[in-house]
Motif scaffolding. Sequence first.
Motif, PDB file in Angstrom:
ATOM      1  N   GLU A  86      -1.928   1.204   7.742  1.00 46.61           N
ATOM      2  CA  GLU A  86      -2.698   0.850   6.545  1.00 46.61           C
ATOM      3  C   GLU A  86      -3.872   1.809   6.337  1.00 46.61           C
ATOM      4  O   GLU A  86      -4.078   2.346   5.234  1.00 46.61           O
ATOM      5  N   ASN A  87      -4.641   2.043   7.401  1.00 47.06           N
ATOM      6  CA  ASN A  87      -5.779   2.970   7.308  1.00 47.06           C
ATOM      7  C   ASN A  87      -5.330   4.373   6.956  1.00 47.06           C
ATOM      8  O   ASN A  87      -5.963   5.070   6.148  1.00 47.06           O
TER       9      ASN A  87
ATOM     10  N   GLU B 147     -14.316   5.241  -2.233  1.00 45.76           N
ATOM     11  CA  GLU B 147     -13.159   4.369  -2.320  1.00 45.76           C
ATOM     12  C   GLU B 147     -11.997   5.184  -2.877  1.00 45.76           C
ATOM     13  O   GLU B 147     -12.176   6.297  -3.379  1.00 45.76           O
ATOM     14  N   VAL B 148     -10.793   4.624  -2.829  1.00 43.07           N
ATOM     15  CA  VAL B 148      -9.620   5.381  -3.265  1.00 43.07           C
ATOM     16  C   VAL B 148      -9.676   5.717  -4.750  1.00 43.07           C
ATOM     17  O   VAL B 148      -9.035   6.681  -5.200  1.00 43.07           O
TER      18      VAL B 148
ATOM     19  N   TYR C 208       0.913   4.335  -2.607  1.00 45.79           N
ATOM     20  CA  TYR C 208       0.888   5.750  -2.221  1.00 45.79           C
ATOM     21  C   TYR C 208       1.999   6.509  -2.931  1.00 45.79           C
ATOM     22  O   TYR C 208       1.774   7.613  -3.462  1.00 45.79           O
TER      23      TYR C 208
ATOM     24  N   TYR D 261      -4.409   4.550   3.228  1.00 45.50           N
ATOM     25  CA  TYR D 261      -5.593   4.593   2.367  1.00 45.50           C
ATOM     26  C   TYR D 261      -6.191   6.003   2.338  1.00 45.50           C
ATOM     27  O   TYR D 261      -6.618   6.490   1.285  1.00 45.50           O
ATOM     28  N   LYS D 262      -6.229   6.661   3.493  1.00 48.29           N
ATOM     29  CA  LYS D 262      -6.752   8.032   3.554  1.00 48.29           C
ATOM     30  C   LYS D 262      -5.880   8.984   2.747  1.00 48.29           C
ATOM     31  O   LYS D 262      -6.382   9.881   2.062  1.00 48.29           O
TER      32      LYS D 262
ATOM     33  N   LEU E 272      -6.549   8.348  -0.958  1.00 49.18           N
ATOM     34  CA  LEU E 272      -7.842   8.927  -1.320  1.00 49.18           C
ATOM     35  C   LEU E 272      -7.732  10.438  -1.476  1.00 49.18           C
ATOM     36  O   LEU E 272      -8.205  11.008  -2.471  1.00 49.18           O
TER      37      LEU E 272
ATOM     38  N   ILE F 108       0.837  -1.200   0.000  1.00 49.07           N
ATOM     39  CA  ILE F 108       0.000   0.000   0.000  1.00 49.07           C
ATOM     40  C   ILE F 108       0.871   1.248   0.000  1.00 49.07           C
ATOM     41  O   ILE F 108       0.539   2.251  -0.645  1.00 49.07           O
TER      42      ILE F 108
END
Length: 283
Positions: free
Chosen positions: A64-65, A135-136, A28, A68-69, A72, A24
């Motif tokens: 991880e969270n 979602e991303v 990014y 993802y933010k 996004l 991930i």
Amino acid sequence: FGAVGNIPLPWDNLVERKNLVQGILEKYKETIENSGKMDVDVEISQIDKKISSTKNITVLKDLENGLYKKILQANIDNYVRNLSKTKEERENILDRFDIILNDNDMSALWLEVNTWKSLVSIQGEKEVIPNFTMEVDLTPRAFAPGIGNTPDMEVHTKEYIIVPEVSLMTGKVQWEHEGSSVIDHVTTISDKHPDKDVIGLFISSNINYRTFWQFFVLSKSSWLGKPIPVIPLTILQYSNLISNYFDSNKSIEDLYQQLKNIASKAQEIESFNEWKEWISTNF
């Protein structure tokens, strides 16, 4: 059959989880490189060190969270700055409104996302705040929360705020569920920003006559001693409006003035049916 809880899953293994989060992080980095954003090498290096050094799966889940933010937000920023202004994306937006009207698969969720995208795509200085989640890849994930008088989205400029609310509810149910909540959203935003003019925009596949009547009455006057303007448009009317804005390169200021003109028209006439007909004729 045995207890499911006894089956070890890959993401419960520290090494596997690290590999997952590392992947991930690479995503990014790729997203950031594509967006042209600079000065993030230190941040990426720090995250990489945390992934390598931790022995706690909970820490990895938090990383991880957080990643993802970040992905996004980077995709949202790129969409606002670049992608939303392309001819191809504007065609996608208009096509999606047609799909929403003819296909029930996640249509309500897509209506929120696509309306947000359409407002972002219009020219002009503004911030379009989505209160729902995506979602991303900027596809729908979840509705705006129905708590705290939270609208689906907000369009902020220096002088005014547009409060769009979208729904696929029709008939009496629409009036019962949306009639008061949309008004509450507008008044709440107005109370928070007394220095700005606030106007509501309600978009649905069809507008129930009770909903139309309520917005007509409140665009003239309210219990607050002033109008609470909310403009009701069908998805087809709104899509036609946006298509015209794309073709004519109109701005968010043009939209605001057009909504204000509709609200002013409500104050000039006596019948909500006449207001409804005037909107239909002009859209």
